[in-house]
Motif scaffolding. Sequence first.
Motif, PDB file in Angstrom:
ATOM      1  N   MET A 155      45.167  22.132  34.113  1.00  0.00           N
ATOM      2  CA  MET A 155      45.439  21.859  32.607  1.00  0.00           C
ATOM      3  C   MET A 155      46.041  20.988  32.239  1.00  0.00           C
ATOM      4  O   MET A 155      45.377  20.022  31.269  1.00  0.00           O
ATOM      5  N   ALA A 156      46.792  20.111  32.603  1.00  0.00           N
ATOM      6  CA  ALA A 156      47.059  18.362  33.118  1.00  0.00           C
ATOM      7  C   ALA A 156      45.893  17.594  33.223  1.00  0.00           C
ATOM      8  O   ALA A 156      45.421  16.804  32.571  1.00  0.00           O
ATOM      9  N   GLY A 157      44.741  18.415  34.193  1.00  0.00           N
ATOM     10  CA  GLY A 157      43.378  17.648  33.952  1.00  0.00           C
ATOM     11  C   GLY A 157      42.052  17.875  33.024  1.00  0.00           C
ATOM     12  O   GLY A 157      42.353  16.226  32.608  1.00  0.00           O
ATOM     13  N   SER A 158      42.276  18.623  32.312  1.00  0.00           N
ATOM     14  CA  SER A 158      41.297  18.734  30.771  1.00  0.00           C
ATOM     15  C   SER A 158      41.784  18.284  29.982  1.00  0.00           C
ATOM     16  O   SER A 158      41.975  17.528  29.171  1.00  0.00           O
ATOM     17  N   HIS A 159      43.481  18.288  30.309  1.00  0.00           N
ATOM     18  CA  HIS A 159      44.409  17.425  28.102  1.00  0.00           C
ATOM     19  C   HIS A 159      44.101  16.088  28.840  1.00  0.00           C
ATOM     20  O   HIS A 159      43.721  15.217  27.727  1.00  0.00           O
ATOM     21  N   TYR A 160      44.190  15.472  29.829  1.00  0.00           N
ATOM     22  CA  TYR A 160      44.069  13.735  29.470  1.00  0.00           C
ATOM     23  C   TYR A 160      42.766  13.274  30.089  1.00  0.00           C
ATOM     24  O   TYR A 160      42.209  12.357  31.032  1.00  0.00           O
ATOM     25  N   LYS A 161      41.546  14.300  30.224  1.00  0.00           N
ATOM     26  CA  LYS A 161      40.344  14.605  29.961  1.00  0.00           C
ATOM     27  C   LYS A 161      39.475  13.192  31.511  1.00  0.00           C
ATOM     28  O   LYS A 161      39.448  12.286  31.733  1.00  0.00           O
ATOM     29  N   LEU A 162      40.203  13.774  32.364  1.00  0.00           N
ATOM     30  CA  LEU A 162      39.664  13.164  34.351  1.00  0.00           C
ATOM     31  C   LEU A 162      38.743  13.291  34.168  1.00  0.00           C
ATOM     32  O   LEU A 162      38.463  14.147  35.142  1.00  0.00           O
ATOM     33  N   ASP A 163      37.884  12.297  33.834  1.00  0.00           N
ATOM     34  CA  ASP A 163      35.927  12.166  34.436  1.00  0.00           C
ATOM     35  C   ASP A 163      36.174  11.679  35.865  1.00  0.00           C
ATOM     36  O   ASP A 163      35.013  11.867  36.223  1.00  0.00           O
ATOM     37  N   ASN A 164      37.630  11.294  36.492  1.00  0.00           N
ATOM     38  CA  ASN A 164      37.254  10.541  37.489  1.00  0.00           C
ATOM     39  C   ASN A 164      37.782  11.849  38.591  1.00  0.00           C
ATOM     40  O   ASN A 164      37.861  11.519  39.882  1.00  0.00           O
ATOM     41  N   LEU A 165      37.628  13.072  38.794  1.00  0.00           N
ATOM     42  CA  LEU A 165      38.777  13.734  39.591  1.00  0.00           C
ATOM     43  C   LEU A 165      37.133  15.093  39.666  1.00  0.00           C
ATOM     44  O   LEU A 165      37.177  15.793  38.855  1.00  0.00           O
ATOM     45  N   VAL A 166      37.802  15.471  40.639  1.00  0.00           N
ATOM     46  CA  VAL A 166      36.502  16.835  41.129  1.00  0.00           C
ATOM     47  C   VAL A 166      37.467  17.265  41.819  1.00  0.00           C
ATOM     48  O   VAL A 166      37.431  16.967  43.254  1.00  0.00           O
ATOM     49  N   ALA A 167      37.551  18.579  41.954  1.00  0.00           N
ATOM     50  CA  ALA A 167      38.257  19.642  42.373  1.00  0.00           C
ATOM     51  C   ALA A 167      36.836  19.763  43.139  1.00  0.00           C
ATOM     52  O   ALA A 167      36.636  21.156  42.611  1.00  0.00           O
ATOM     53  N   ILE A 168      37.254  20.223  44.602  1.00  0.00           N
ATOM     54  CA  ILE A 168      36.558  21.691  45.135  1.00  0.00           C
ATOM     55  C   ILE A 168      36.946  22.533  45.926  1.00  0.00           C
ATOM     56  O   ILE A 168      38.248  22.097  46.907  1.00  0.00           O
ATOM     57  N   VAL A 169      36.882  23.696  45.525  1.00  0.00           N
ATOM     58  CA  VAL A 169      37.676  24.982  45.949  1.00  0.00           C
ATOM     59  C   VAL A 169      36.228  25.598  46.736  1.00  0.00           C
ATOM     60  O   VAL A 169      35.516  26.378  47.291  1.00  0.00           O
ATOM     61  N   ASP A 170      37.474  26.101  48.071  1.00  0.00           N
ATOM     62  CA  ASP A 170      36.427  26.678  49.646  1.00  0.00           C
ATOM     63  C   ASP A 170      36.431  27.452  49.012  1.00  0.00           C
ATOM     64  O   ASP A 170      38.195  28.575  49.472  1.00  0.00           O
ATOM     65  N   LYS A 171      35.982  28.288  49.220  1.00  0.00           N
ATOM     66  CA  LYS A 171      36.327  30.130  47.896  1.00  0.00           C
ATOM     67  C   LYS A 171      35.425  30.665  49.984  1.00  0.00           C
ATOM     68  O   LYS A 171      34.106  31.587  49.650  1.00  0.00           O
TER      69      LYS A 171
END
Length: 192
Positions: free
Chosen positions: A117-133
């Motif tokens: 929720m915080a990542g989108s709120h702060y518009k963090l275009d420098n953040l990448v989450a990789i989910v090992d599914k």
Amino acid sequence: YGQIMNLDPKNPEWADRDRFILSKGHGVLGYYTALSEIGYISEKDLKTFEQDGTYLFGHPVMNRSKGIEFSNGSLGMGLSLGIGVALAGKRKNIDYKVYVLMGDGECNEGSVWEAAMAGSHYKLDNLVAIVDKNNFQQTGANSEIMSVGDLVSKWKSFGWQVFEIDGHNVTEIYDTFLNVKHQNGPVAIVAN
């Protein structure tokens, strides 16, 4: 590490370097191997993994001279750490990306969704989450312990741009990371 991330093993404290956070700390041997391939860790040191006197423990322990940016291991805390690091880069006007590798099982942690929720709120275009599914967590299948459901829809509902990929297809992984460089807002890569 060797193709996408902006790093300099000869200057591990370089302010503009990209950051990597291994949230799923038990996957540390792959992390150390990547650091060895690009020159942070020698092959000789790599062979000391979990031996007495080594700095290569069973979970990452911060050692920036060796490319290990952050200590980690408690599932669910890596993305929150990534939010803070990405936000600091924005506020300091430093151009780097933050990559956080997580497991799908750790997406059971509430702190993951608070961070999302915080990542989108702060518009963090420098953040990448990789989910090992991989559909597993420590003691069994996600479907038996606590299903994470449709991760793609979940990440999108939190305002992230989402790529769903084959986590075993190196070409697809590479191409996705190239696309990530040109996105607005935080990005989640769900790697099946």
